[in-house]
Structures are given as structure tokens and as C-alpha cells.
Design an enzyme around this catalytic site. Structure first.
Site, PDB file in Angstrom:
ATOM      1  N   PHE A  66       0.855  -1.107   0.189  1.00  0.00           N
ATOM      2  CA  PHE A  66      -0.121  -0.027   0.006  1.00  0.00           C
ATOM      3  C   PHE A  66       0.754   1.350  -0.335  1.00  0.00           C
ATOM      4  O   PHE A  66       0.383   2.202  -0.692  1.00  0.00           O
ATOM      5  CB  PHE A  66      -1.035  -0.054   1.213  1.00  0.00           C
ATOM      6  CG  PHE A  66      -1.703   1.114   1.197  1.00  0.00           C
ATOM      7  CD1 PHE A  66      -3.156   1.070   0.308  1.00  0.00           C
ATOM      8  CD2 PHE A  66      -1.814   2.266   1.896  1.00  0.00           C
ATOM      9  CE1 PHE A  66      -4.163   2.085   0.245  1.00  0.00           C
ATOM     10  CE2 PHE A  66      -2.600   3.227   2.044  1.00  0.00           C
ATOM     11  CZ  PHE A  66      -3.914   3.235   1.165  1.00  0.00           C
ATOM     12  N   VAL A  89       4.189  -7.464  -3.172  1.00  0.00           N
ATOM     13  CA  VAL A  89       3.464  -8.501  -3.232  1.00  0.00           C
ATOM     14  C   VAL A  89       2.204  -8.524  -2.312  1.00  0.00           C
ATOM     15  O   VAL A  89       2.117  -7.992  -1.159  1.00  0.00           O
ATOM     16  CB  VAL A  89       4.274  -9.849  -2.581  1.00  0.00           C
ATOM     17  CG1 VAL A  89       3.224 -11.054  -2.729  1.00  0.00           C
ATOM     18  CG2 VAL A  89       5.259 -10.067  -3.442  1.00  0.00           C
ATOM     19  N   THR A  95     -10.160 -12.077   3.184  1.00  0.00           N
ATOM     20  CA  THR A  95     -10.938 -10.958   3.321  1.00  0.00           C
ATOM     21  C   THR A  95     -10.868 -10.209   1.940  1.00  0.00           C
ATOM     22  O   THR A  95     -10.144 -10.697   1.381  1.00  0.00           O
ATOM     23  CB  THR A  95     -10.658  -9.547   4.444  1.00  0.00           C
ATOM     24  OG1 THR A  95      -9.298  -9.498   4.095  1.00  0.00           O
ATOM     25  CG2 THR A  95     -10.921 -10.221   5.739  1.00  0.00           C
ATOM     26  N   HIS A  97      -9.429  -7.527   1.379  1.00  0.00           N
ATOM     27  CA  HIS A  97      -8.251  -6.518   1.286  1.00  0.00           C
ATOM     28  C   HIS A  97      -7.287  -6.372   0.169  1.00  0.00           C
ATOM     29  O   HIS A  97      -6.973  -5.394  -0.383  1.00  0.00           O
ATOM     30  CB  HIS A  97      -7.151  -6.538   2.510  1.00  0.00           C
ATOM     31  CG  HIS A  97      -6.176  -7.797   2.397  1.00  0.00           C
ATOM     32  ND1 HIS A  97      -6.449  -9.143   2.178  1.00  0.00           N
ATOM     33  CD2 HIS A  97      -4.848  -7.777   2.063  1.00  0.00           C
ATOM     34  CE1 HIS A  97      -5.379  -9.863   1.992  1.00  0.00           C
ATOM     35  NE2 HIS A  97      -4.369  -9.048   1.734  1.00  0.00           N
ATOM     36  N   PHE A 122       5.194  -1.152 -12.519  1.00  0.00           N
ATOM     37  CA  PHE A 122       4.125  -1.793 -11.768  1.00  0.00           C
ATOM     38  C   PHE A 122       4.701  -3.084 -11.569  1.00  0.00           C
ATOM     39  O   PHE A 122       4.536  -4.101 -12.434  1.00  0.00           O
ATOM     40  CB  PHE A 122       2.777  -1.745 -12.356  1.00  0.00           C
ATOM     41  CG  PHE A 122       1.788  -2.459 -11.420  1.00  0.00           C
ATOM     42  CD1 PHE A 122       1.231  -1.841 -10.367  1.00  0.00           C
ATOM     43  CD2 PHE A 122       1.444  -4.150 -11.513  1.00  0.00           C
ATOM     44  CE1 PHE A 122       0.172  -2.289  -9.736  1.00  0.00           C
ATOM     45  CE2 PHE A 122       0.343  -4.314 -10.726  1.00  0.00           C
ATOM     46  CZ  PHE A 122      -0.367  -3.519  -9.897  1.00  0.00           C
TER      47      PHE A 122
END
Length: 158
Positions: A66, A89, A95, A97, A122
């Protein structure tokens, strides 16, 4: 790209310009460092193979994927940096996320690239499980770090 159709280490090398004077910032997520270190090594090896000088490659670490966006922005802000390579990674869990992180990082890196008019590649591995991530970190599908470095070199030659 579907790695089942093409190995991450296979890229078009023709038309790459001289990168011997180019400076590269690499932002590496510390989360899953056993994988991101291998991805980063692949990126650095690719840059060196194509003529980058070791002293022109700067590695910076952020806590997780993030944070790649802000790390990339810090590097892109530096006038002497010609391209930024982002390595991380994200493995799907119980969930959603991974959806939020992947989307935020993809949009964030695109915005950094456009804001500073520099290549921001990226190198984020986004998989369903650890085995798939390892397959993309020098395993049977190649190394996503190699692909990310090749993309940065290609964009500098554009």
C-alpha cells in the site's frame, strides 16, 4: 498478462536506448520480503544487464505494498531520478483487502507517473496464494521484477 501464456522474463529487448547515465529508484515493500527481495534482485540484474551503473540504482523500502505509491512519489519528485520501479506482493486472503490494496496501488502509481512525467513501473505480484507468488519470483513463471525493470527501460527509450 497471463503468466501461463508468457514467461515474465521474456521481453522485447530491441529498441532499448542507452541507460548508462539513467538513474533508477526502486521502491520495495518489506511485507513478504522473502519474495520482494528476489523480485528486486531480478530488477537490479536486468538494469545492470542493459547497461545501468550500479551507483545509479537506489533501493528504498516501505512497510507494505500500500505504501509503494508514496514511496514512488518521493523518488519521482527527485529531479535526478529518471524512472521508478515498484516491487511488492499482495496475496489474497480471507477478506477483500487484496482488492482494495491492488486497486489503490495501480491507480496511485499511474497518478505518480503522470504527475511527474516519468516511468513508474508496476512490479506488484497479485496472487491467490503463496505458491503463485513464488512462481512469479523466479519460479516457473519467471520474475516480475525483471518484467518491471524491462518496462522502465522500454519507457525511457520511448
Amino acid at each position: 498478462m497471463a503468466t501461463s501464456l508468457k514467461n515474465l522474463n521474456d521481453y522485447k529487448k530491441e529498441g532499448f536506448g542507452d541507460i548508462s547515465e539513467k538513474k533508477f529508484g526502486i521502491v520495495v515493500a518489506d511485507w513478504h520480503s522473502e519474495i520482494t527481495d528476489v523480485l528486486c534482485a531480478g530488477a537490479i540484474d536486468t538494469l545492470l544487464k542493459h547497461g545501468a551503473q550500479k551507483e545509479h540504482i537506489f533501493r528504498n523500502t516501505v512497510p507494505g505494498s500500500f505504501e509503494l505509491t508514496l514511496g514512488a512519489q518521493f523518488l519521482a519528485m527527485q529531479e535526478e531520478i529518471d524512472a521508478v520501479i515498484c516491487i511488492g506482493v499482495v496475496i489474497k486472503g480471507d477478506t477483500k483487502h487484496d482488492d482494495y490494496i491492488n486497486h489503490a496501488v495501480a491507480n496511485g502509481l499511474t497518478n505518480v507517473s503522470l504527475k511527474f512525467n516519468k516511468p513508474v513501473s508496476f512490479g506488484l505480484v497479485t496472487t491467490n496464494n503463496l505458491e503463485q507468488a513464488l512462481d512469479r519470483a523466479g519460479g516457473k513463471h519467471g520474475n516480475k521484477g525483471v518484467e518491471a525493470a524491462a518496462a522502465a527501460i522500454h519507457m525511457l527509450s520511448f
